[in-house]
Design an enzyme around this catalytic site. Structure first.
Site, PDB file in Angstrom:
ATOM      1  N   ARG A  62       0.666  -1.661  -0.205  1.00  0.00           N
ATOM      2  CA  ARG A  62       0.161  -0.292   0.352  1.00  0.00           C
ATOM      3  C   ARG A  62       1.192   1.142  -0.028  1.00  0.00           C
ATOM      4  O   ARG A  62       0.474   2.370  -0.411  1.00  0.00           O
ATOM      5  CB  ARG A  62      -0.708  -0.093   1.089  1.00  0.00           C
ATOM      6  CG  ARG A  62      -1.462  -0.960   0.885  1.00  0.00           C
ATOM      7  CD  ARG A  62      -2.694  -1.756   2.272  1.00  0.00           C
ATOM      8  NE  ARG A  62      -3.407   0.396   3.149  1.00  0.00           N
ATOM      9  CZ  ARG A  62      -3.886   0.519   4.122  1.00  0.00           C
ATOM     10  NH1 ARG A  62      -3.834  -0.495   4.993  1.00  0.00           N
ATOM     11  NH2 ARG A  62      -4.741   1.307   3.874  1.00  0.00           N
ATOM     12  N   HIS A  75      -6.896   8.090  11.314  1.00  0.00           N
ATOM     13  CA  HIS A  75      -6.340   6.662  11.720  1.00  0.00           C
ATOM     14  C   HIS A  75      -4.589   6.741  11.435  1.00  0.00           C
ATOM     15  O   HIS A  75      -4.688   5.264  10.654  1.00  0.00           O
ATOM     16  CB  HIS A  75      -7.426   5.619  10.338  1.00  0.00           C
ATOM     17  CG  HIS A  75      -8.682   5.770  11.299  1.00  0.00           C
ATOM     18  ND1 HIS A  75      -9.393   5.394  10.687  1.00  0.00           N
ATOM     19  CD2 HIS A  75      -9.044   5.808  11.403  1.00  0.00           C
ATOM     20  CE1 HIS A  75     -10.690   4.988  11.134  1.00  0.00           C
ATOM     21  NE2 HIS A  75     -10.732   5.663  12.131  1.00  0.00           N
ATOM     22  N   THR A  87     -17.468   7.514   2.654  1.00  0.00           N
ATOM     23  CA  THR A  87     -16.236   6.944   3.847  1.00  0.00           C
ATOM     24  C   THR A  87     -17.859   5.151   3.297  1.00  0.00           C
ATOM     25  O   THR A  87     -18.697   6.092   3.383  1.00  0.00           O
ATOM     26  CB  THR A  87     -15.978   7.395   4.579  1.00  0.00           C
ATOM     27  OG1 THR A  87     -16.369   6.558   5.468  1.00  0.00           O
ATOM     28  CG2 THR A  87     -16.650   8.943   4.735  1.00  0.00           C
ATOM     29  N   SER A  88     -17.643   4.493   3.748  1.00  0.00           N
ATOM     30  CA  SER A  88     -19.201   3.655   3.841  1.00  0.00           C
ATOM     31  C   SER A  88     -20.200   4.238   5.283  1.00  0.00           C
ATOM     32  O   SER A  88     -20.518   3.404   6.150  1.00  0.00           O
ATOM     33  CB  SER A  88     -18.828   2.083   4.238  1.00  0.00           C
ATOM     34  OG  SER A  88     -17.133   1.949   4.782  1.00  0.00           O
ATOM     35  N   GLU A 111     -22.155   5.892  -3.950  1.00  0.00           N
ATOM     36  CA  GLU A 111     -23.604   3.518  -3.362  1.00  0.00           C
ATOM     37  C   GLU A 111     -23.938   4.464  -1.776  1.00  0.00           C
ATOM     38  O   GLU A 111     -23.632   5.143  -0.975  1.00  0.00           O
ATOM     39  CB  GLU A 111     -22.599   2.976  -3.069  1.00  0.00           C
ATOM     40  CG  GLU A 111     -22.402   2.086  -4.402  1.00  0.00           C
ATOM     41  CD  GLU A 111     -21.253   0.678  -4.393  1.00  0.00           C
ATOM     42  OE1 GLU A 111     -21.400   0.357  -3.051  1.00  0.00           O
ATOM     43  OE2 GLU A 111     -20.457   0.218  -5.130  1.00  0.00           O
TER      44      GLU A 111
HETATM   45  C1  BJW Z   1     -16.177   6.398  -3.819  1.00  0.00           C
HETATM   46  C2  BJW Z   1     -15.605   5.977  -4.560  1.00  0.00           C
HETATM   47  C3  BJW Z   1     -16.096   7.644  -5.673  1.00  0.00           C
HETATM   48  C4  BJW Z   1     -15.934   4.140  -3.483  1.00  0.00           C
HETATM   49  N1  BJW Z   1     -16.081   8.945  -5.003  1.00  0.00           N
HETATM   50  N2  BJW Z   1     -17.615   7.086  -3.218  1.00  0.00           N
HETATM   51  C5  BJW Z   1     -19.653  -1.772  17.693  1.00  0.00           C
HETATM   52  C6  BJW Z   1     -20.372  -1.130  17.467  1.00  0.00           C
HETATM   53  C7  BJW Z   1     -19.616   0.163  16.970  1.00  0.00           C
HETATM   54  C8  BJW Z   1     -18.996   0.155  17.431  1.00  0.00           C
HETATM   55  C9  BJW Z   1     -17.426  -0.739  17.169  1.00  0.00           C
HETATM   56  C10 BJW Z   1     -18.804  -2.343  17.615  1.00  0.00           C
HETATM   57  N3  BJW Z   1     -17.703  -3.309  18.089  1.00  0.00           N
HETATM   58  C11 BJW Z   1     -16.248  -2.151  17.492  1.00  0.00           C
HETATM   59  C12 BJW Z   1     -16.923  -1.219  17.727  1.00  0.00           C
HETATM   60  C13 BJW Z   1     -15.193  -0.001  17.771  1.00  0.00           C
HETATM   61  C14 BJW Z   1     -14.970  -0.295  16.291  1.00  0.00           C
HETATM   62  C15 BJW Z   1     -15.449  -0.940  15.203  1.00  0.00           C
HETATM   63  O1  BJW Z   1     -16.234   1.231  14.471  1.00  0.00           O
HETATM   64  N4  BJW Z   1     -16.254  -1.062  13.932  1.00  0.00           N
HETATM   65  C16 BJW Z   1     -16.836  -1.824  13.145  1.00  0.00           C
HETATM   66  C17 BJW Z   1     -16.306  -2.321  12.007  1.00  0.00           C
HETATM   67  C18 BJW Z   1     -18.546  -1.742  13.742  1.00  0.00           C
HETATM   68  N5  BJW Z   1     -14.047   0.775  15.854  1.00  0.00           N
HETATM   69  C19 BJW Z   1     -12.635   0.720  16.206  1.00  0.00           C
HETATM   70  O2  BJW Z   1     -11.908  -0.215  16.846  1.00  0.00           O
HETATM   71  C20 BJW Z   1     -11.772   1.899  16.649  1.00  0.00           C
HETATM   72  N6  BJW Z   1     -11.315   2.382  17.588  1.00  0.00           N
HETATM   73  C21 BJW Z   1     -11.761   2.181  19.109  1.00  0.00           C
HETATM   74  O3  BJW Z   1     -13.230   2.310  19.320  1.00  0.00           O
HETATM   75  O4  BJW Z   1     -11.706   2.681  20.227  1.00  0.00           O
HETATM   76  C22 BJW Z   1     -11.554   1.807  21.725  1.00  0.00           C
HETATM   77  C23 BJW Z   1     -10.952   2.442  22.599  1.00  0.00           C
HETATM   78  C24 BJW Z   1     -11.161   3.201  23.503  1.00  0.00           C
HETATM   79  C25 BJW Z   1      -9.777   3.652  24.612  1.00  0.00           C
HETATM   80  C26 BJW Z   1      -9.301   2.534  24.271  1.00  0.00           C
HETATM   81  C27 BJW Z   1      -8.745   1.112  23.475  1.00  0.00           C
HETATM   82  C28 BJW Z   1      -9.552   1.681  22.517  1.00  0.00           C
HETATM   83  C29 BJW Z   1     -10.697   1.918  15.729  1.00  0.00           C
HETATM   84  C30 BJW Z   1     -10.799   1.478  13.762  1.00  0.00           C
HETATM   85  C31 BJW Z   1      -9.272   1.529  13.306  1.00  0.00           C
HETATM   86  C32 BJW Z   1     -10.421   1.567  12.093  1.00  0.00           C
HETATM   87  N7  BJW Z   1      -8.696   1.491  11.201  1.00  0.00           N
HETATM   88  C33 BJW Z   1      -8.944   0.895   9.777  1.00  0.00           C
HETATM   89  C34 BJW Z   1      -7.286   0.884   8.997  1.00  0.00           C
HETATM   90  C35 BJW Z   1      -6.223   1.888   9.412  1.00  0.00           C
HETATM   91  C36 BJW Z   1      -5.364   2.239   9.005  1.00  0.00           C
HETATM   92  C37 BJW Z   1      -5.237   1.111   7.414  1.00  0.00           C
HETATM   93  O5  BJW Z   1      -5.158   1.845   6.516  1.00  0.00           O
HETATM   94  O6  BJW Z   1      -4.344  -0.098   7.302  1.00  0.00           O
HETATM   95  O7  BJW Z   1      -9.222   2.573   9.146  1.00  0.00           O
HETATM   96  S1  BJW Z   1      -9.568  -0.594   8.949  1.00  0.00           S
HETATM   97  C38 BJW Z   1     -10.250   0.938   8.310  1.00  0.00           C
HETATM   98  O8  BJW Z   1     -12.581   1.551   8.196  1.00  0.00           O
HETATM   99  C39 BJW Z   1      -9.530   2.168   7.674  1.00  0.00           C
HETATM  100  C40 BJW Z   1     -10.454   3.194   7.181  1.00  0.00           C
HETATM  101  O9  BJW Z   1     -10.204   4.719   7.664  1.00  0.00           O
HETATM  102  C41 BJW Z   1     -11.613   2.556   7.704  1.00  0.00           C
HETATM  103  C42 BJW Z   1     -12.912   3.380   6.845  1.00  0.00           C
HETATM  104  O10 BJW Z   1     -13.508   3.017   6.250  1.00  0.00           O
HETATM  105  P1  BJW Z   1     -13.968   3.898   4.671  1.00  0.00           P
HETATM  106  O11 BJW Z   1     -12.611   4.729   4.492  1.00  0.00           O
HETATM  107  O12 BJW Z   1     -15.119   4.412   5.200  1.00  0.00           O
HETATM  108  O13 BJW Z   1     -13.822   2.218   3.664  1.00  0.00           O
HETATM  109  P2  BJW Z   1     -14.872   1.631   2.901  1.00  0.00           P
HETATM  110  O14 BJW Z   1     -14.154   1.102   1.696  1.00  0.00           O
HETATM  111  O15 BJW Z   1     -15.775   1.278   3.761  1.00  0.00           O
HETATM  112  O16 BJW Z   1     -15.965   2.535   1.972  1.00  0.00           O
HETATM  113  C43 BJW Z   1     -15.529   2.641   0.817  1.00  0.00           C
HETATM  114  C44 BJW Z   1     -16.679   3.637   0.711  1.00  0.00           C
HETATM  115  O17 BJW Z   1     -16.388   5.074  -0.447  1.00  0.00           O
HETATM  116  C45 BJW Z   1     -17.663   3.300   0.276  1.00  0.00           C
HETATM  117  O18 BJW Z   1     -19.638   3.744   0.557  1.00  0.00           O
HETATM  118  C46 BJW Z   1     -17.604   3.325  -1.672  1.00  0.00           C
HETATM  119  O19 BJW Z   1     -19.276   3.613  -1.930  1.00  0.00           O
HETATM  120  C47 BJW Z   1     -17.186   4.584  -1.694  1.00  0.00           C
HETATM  121  N8  BJW Z   1     -16.806   5.011  -2.836  1.00  0.00           N
HETATM  122  N9  BJW Z   1     -15.203   4.836  -4.748  1.00  0.00           N
HETATM  123  C48 BJW Z   1     -17.202   8.321  -3.658  1.00  0.00           C
HETATM  124  N10 BJW Z   1     -14.730   7.343  -6.577  1.00  0.00           N
END
Ligand code: BJW
Ligand code: ZN
Length: 254
Positions: free
Chosen positions: A79, A134, A203-204, A230
């Site tokens: 990446r 992130h 973002t999703s 989407e």
């Molecule tokens: C277009 C397009 C174009 C395409 N034009 N659009 C239950 C409920 C609520 C929360 C939780 C739960 N269980 C667990 C949790 C917490 C968890 C969480 O949210 N999990 C969910 C899956 C439910 N969250 C965490 O763990 C976070 N930390 C936390 O909560 O800490 C609490 C804590 C406190 C104190 C001590 C200890 C802990 C941390 C979250 C970290 C996420 N990390 C990642 C990796 C980052 C590093 C890396 O890049 O490698 O972040 S995962 C990944 O997802 C990355 C992204 O930033 C993140 C979001 O993804 P994103 O950007 O939305 O991408 P996609 O692929 O999902 O969507 C793309 C979108 O673009 C789509 O909609 C397409 O349609 C669109 N698109 N082309 C416009 N051209």
């Protein structure tokens, strides 16, 4: 052209949102992987997101790193290579220009760009104040002594890389279950509570707490606008949903 793909109603929505942005004194944009898709960087959950046969979401986890640090580093090294070669697209550039215009016309805190992305493309597009929730693909952190350093070598000469102290280095990003950087989170929250318009771009909106910012902004009085190819989890809370590629919509909107 956006209008032919999205229809007349979408053209109207772009115009109405453009007008609202012209009036706003505080605007926040939250971006996700979709804004970099048009620069050739795969999203997490979309097609093309799979690397070898692994789901990105399995690899972005501390457990994956503990189990197989080399595998996780191979994914990050790949990446880093993609991001190095990628160029900011028209969506990144429109946001950078919007920031400059907002600052000139309405003051330093008028626009806040909050990103979940780690690829650095907002910085390279000229955005000056990017709140990174992130982390950053170009930072590495020692799992032993905790030192964080910038490392822009691509590819890395040794996988997994090691610190001078001998311990493994890890990417300077936030994985599932890990807390977000405190200062970035505080800035994002504060800006969201001030915002009159909150843009949710590419973002999703499924990962928390980042996705929660839009809901918090809305409860504090902001109107939410979504730019996405989407449907996303946030659409039902939005005043405007602009369906299409960010690289085409943002230059027209901003
Ligand atoms: C277009 C397009 C174009 C395409 N034009 N659009 C239950 C409920 C609520 C929360 C939780 C739960 N269980 C667990 C949790 C917490 C968890 C969480 O949210 N999990 C969910 C899956 C439910 N969250 C965490 O763990 C976070 N930390 C936390 O909560 O800490 C609490 C804590 C406190 C104190 C001590 C200890 C802990 C941390 C979250 C970290 C996420 N990390 C990642 C990796 C980052 C590093 C890396 O890049 O490698 O972040 S995962 C990944 O997802 C990355 C992204 O930033 C993140 C979001 O993804 P994103 O950007 O939305 O991408 P996609 O692929 O999902 O969507 C793309 C979108 O673009 C789509 O909609 C397409 O349609 C669109 N698109 N082309 C416009 N051209
Ligand atoms: Zn060390």
């Amino acid at each position: 052209m956006i209008d032919s793909r999205l229809g007349f109603a979408a053209g109207e929505a772009i115009w109405a949102l453009h007008e609202a942005l012209e009036q706003a004194t505080h605007v926040v944009a939250l971006t996700g992987a979709g804004i970099s898709a048009e620069s050739g960087i795969p999203t997490f959950r979309g097609p093309g997101g799979l690397w070898r046969t692994y789901s990105p979401l399995q690899l972005a986890a501390p457990e994956a790193f503990e189990r197989d640090p080399r595998l996780v580093w191979e994914w990050y090294d790949w990446r880093r290579g993609l991001s190095r070669k990628a160029k900011p697209n028209a969506g990144h550039i429109a946001l950078a220009e919007f920031e400059r215009r907002m600052e000139d016309e309405r003051g330093a805190r008028a626009f806040t760009l909050v990103t979940q992305n780690v690829d650095g493309l907002h910085d390279r597009a000229g955005s000056r104040n990017v709140v990174k929730l992130h982390g950053d693909l170009w930072l590495v952190r020692c799992t032993g002594c905790g030192a964080t350093t910038r490392n822009e070598q691509v590819p890395l000469p040794e996988l997994p890389p090691r610190c001078q102290c001998g311990a493994l280095l890890r990417p300077g990003v936030v994985w599932f279950g890990e807390p977000l950087p405190e200062d970035a989170w505080a800035q994002a929250l504060e800006a969201s509570q001030r915002a009159q318009i909150f843009l949710v771009i590419g973002t999703s909106a499924t990962v928390y707490p980042a996705a929660g910012l839009a809901h918090q902004a809305r409860r504090a009085g902001a109107r939410v606008a979504v730019v996405n190819l989407e449907a996303s989890d946030i659409d039902s809370s939005a005043a405007w949903v602009l369906r299409g590629p960010a690289g085409e919509i943002l230059p027209r909107l901003l």
